[in-house]
Design an enzyme around this catalytic site. Structure first.
Site, mmCIF file in Angstrom:
data_model
loop_
_atom_site.group_PDB
_atom_site.id
_atom_site.type_symbol
_atom_site.label_atom_id
_atom_site.label_comp_id
_atom_site.label_asym_id
_atom_site.label_seq_id
_atom_site.Cartn_x
_atom_site.Cartn_y
_atom_site.Cartn_z
ATOM 1 N N ALA A 1 2.752 -2.403 3.889
ATOM 2 C CA ALA A 1 2.519 -1.350 4.868
ATOM 3 C C ALA A 1 2.153 -2.060 6.162
ATOM 4 C CB ALA A 1 1.371 -0.473 4.406
ATOM 5 N N HIS B 1 -3.728 0.154 -4.803
ATOM 6 C CA HIS B 1 -3.114 -1.069 -5.350
ATOM 7 C C HIS B 1 -3.564 -1.158 -6.805
ATOM 8 C CE1 HIS B 1 -2.015 -3.166 -1.513
ATOM 9 N NE2 HIS B 1 -2.879 -2.310 -1.040
ATOM 10 N N SER C 1 0.819 -1.221 0.000
ATOM 11 C CA SER C 1 0.000 0.000 0.000
ATOM 12 C C SER C 1 0.849 1.265 0.000
ATOM 13 C CB SER C 1 -0.881 0.067 1.254
ATOM 14 O OG SER C 1 -1.755 -1.005 1.289
ATOM 15 N N MET D 1 -1.848 -6.907 6.904
ATOM 16 C CA MET D 1 -2.901 -7.768 6.359
ATOM 17 C C MET D 1 -2.452 -8.522 5.109
ATOM 18 S SD MET D 1 -5.955 -4.946 6.721
ATOM 19 C CE MET D 1 -6.050 -3.869 8.174
ATOM 20 N N SER D 2 -1.166 -8.814 5.016
ATOM 21 C CA SER D 2 -0.679 -9.465 3.790
ATOM 22 C C SER D 2 0.607 -10.238 4.075
ATOM 23 C CB SER D 2 -0.397 -8.409 2.719
ATOM 24 O OG SER D 2 0.702 -7.603 3.103
ATOM 25 N N TYR E 1 -8.948 -10.196 2.890
ATOM 26 C CA TYR E 1 -10.181 -9.467 3.250
ATOM 27 C C TYR E 1 -11.018 -9.056 2.041
ATOM 28 C CZ TYR E 1 -7.391 -5.243 2.325
ATOM 29 O OH TYR E 1 -6.599 -4.297 1.741
ATOM 30 N N GLU E 2 -10.425 -9.117 0.850
ATOM 31 C CA GLU E 2 -11.189 -8.794 -0.351
ATOM 32 C C GLU E 2 -12.119 -9.944 -0.746
ATOM 33 O OE1 GLU E 2 -8.868 -6.525 -3.493
ATOM 34 O OE2 GLU E 2 -7.245 -7.112 -2.155
ATOM 35 N N HIS F 1 -6.891 4.321 6.687
ATOM 36 C CA HIS F 1 -6.237 3.978 5.417
ATOM 37 C C HIS F 1 -5.526 5.212 4.844
ATOM 38 C CE1 HIS F 1 -5.471 1.680 1.820
ATOM 39 N NE2 HIS F 1 -6.166 2.484 1.057
ATOM 40 N N ASN G 1 2.113 3.617 10.313
ATOM 41 C CA ASN G 1 1.402 4.193 11.462
ATOM 42 C C ASN G 1 1.867 3.471 12.719
ATOM 43 O OD1 ASN G 1 -0.205 1.971 10.050
ATOM 44 N ND2 ASN G 1 -1.224 2.021 12.022
ATOM 45 N N HIS H 1 -5.780 -9.244 -1.282
ATOM 46 C CA HIS H 1 -5.764 -9.592 0.138
ATOM 47 C C HIS H 1 -6.892 -10.564 0.479
ATOM 48 C CE1 HIS H 1 -3.954 -5.587 -0.306
ATOM 49 N NE2 HIS H 1 -3.231 -5.879 0.769
HETATM 50 N N1 HPA Z 1 -2.840 -2.733 11.224
HETATM 51 C C1 HPA Z 1 -3.012 -3.651 10.262
HETATM 52 N N2 HPA Z 1 -2.572 -3.485 9.011
HETATM 53 C C2 HPA Z 1 -1.941 -2.340 8.724
HETATM 54 C C3 HPA Z 1 -1.723 -1.348 9.687
HETATM 55 C C4 HPA Z 1 -2.213 -1.554 11.009
HETATM 56 O O1 HPA Z 1 -2.065 -0.720 11.915
HETATM 57 N N3 HPA Z 1 -1.051 -0.339 9.062
HETATM 58 C C5 HPA Z 1 -0.864 -0.726 7.783
HETATM 59 N N4 HPA Z 1 -1.396 -1.938 7.566
#
Ligand code: HPA
Length: 278
Positions: free
Chosen positions: A116, A64, A33, A217-218, A88-89, A253, A241, A86
């Site tokens: 990310a 993406h 991301s 998440m990947s 979750y998609e 996001h 973050n 992903h």
């Molecule tokens: N949590 C989960 N997935 C993420 C995060 C997060 O804080 N930041 C970027 N992808």
């Protein structure tokens, strides 16, 4: 329950890609991301949208874009995945990792994965990089495993070893290169969750207690499948973050994308200089 891709489908996708390219790619890279702009560095790029490749999963997430960028990067033939899909998609772990199968059939032996991730380790700041020392595949541990189902013996063993999921030599090379370029590089354990929710503070404290330094998440499914086929893997997280263990800061996001762009500058430089030595 699982949507399992067949060897024939992998072969069909690989032949479709082969028909677009004139050189054998040596290194594959997956851009996470906000990191898609790394593909701009590729010379004489051939763009292959995922939509034009048979059986290929389509990315639905903003940030993406969903294409292969194939070409030369600092003297090496690379194949970059600009965008990934992903869990979750709605895709199965087997579908998510279909591109990795295709890469292997195209002759690629080295995979660089980026993502990310939210920082759990309190020594990390948003906008920094983390070399992935190892991962916790929470998704896989919960049964959503990319190798669930019939094993293709031609591709890899039924019970693959995961003791060195991330290649030691590639990690050492990356540490040395970051030092040489003056790019700060943390190191830690990446934990893969399903998403799409960001974590609750209680979940984050649980992950911290479990030994996770960053969460995303990947990546873990792709790395698992790459290792099943004995590819060498290098993983780097962009800490986009800092997660809120006390619930005082909301994750978004937008923040992930904004910091992703900022980290991309360092990540680009690091990867560009690493590529000739991979
Ligand atoms: N949590 C989960 N997935 C993420 C995060 C997060 O804080 N930041 C970027 N992808």
């Amino acid at each position: 329950m699982e949507n399992v891709m067949t060897l024939e489908q992998i072969q069909e996708a690989a032949s479709a890609i082969r028909s677009h390219i004139s050189h054998q790619p040596e290194i594959a890279m997956i851009l996470g991301s906000g990191l898609g702009s790394l593909a701009d560095m590729v010379e004489n790029p051939v763009l292959i949208p995922y939509g034009s490749i048979p059986h290929f999963p389509q990315s639905t997430v903003q940030g993406h874009s969903g294409q292969f960028v194939v070409g030369t990067l600092n003297g090496r033939q690379v194949m970059i995945m600009q965008g990934r899909v992903h869990f979750y998609e709605g895709y199965s772990p087997n579908e998510i990792t279909f591109p990795i199968r295709v890469m292997k059939l195209l002759g690629i032996e080295t995979l660089v994965v980026t993502n990310a991730a939210g920082g759990i380790n309190r020594a990390f700041n948003a906008g920094e990089l983390m070399l992935i020392d190892d991962h916790i595949n929470f998704l896989g541990m919960a049964g959503f495993h990319p190798l669930r189902g019939r094993n293709e013996e031609e591709l890899g063993p039924r019970f693959p070893d995961m003791s060195q999921a991330y290649d030691r030599q590639l990690k050492e090379l990356t540490r040395a290169k970051a030092r040489q370029l003056g790019i700060p590089l943390h190191e830690g354990i990446y934990c893969c969750l399903s998403g799409p929710t960001f974590e609750t503070p209680a979940e984050l404290r649980f992950l911290q207690a479990m030994g996770a330094d960053a969460v995303g998440m990947s990546t873990a499914p792709e790395v698992t499948v790459a290792r099943h086929m004995n590819m060498r893997v290098l993983g780097i997280s962009s800490i986009t973050n800092i997660t809120s263990l006390d619930g005082e800061h909301k994750a978004s996001h937008e923040e992930v994308m904004a910091y992703g762009k900022q980290v991309a500058i360092h990540l680009k430089e690091l990867l560009l200089h690493l590529v000739p030595e991979l």
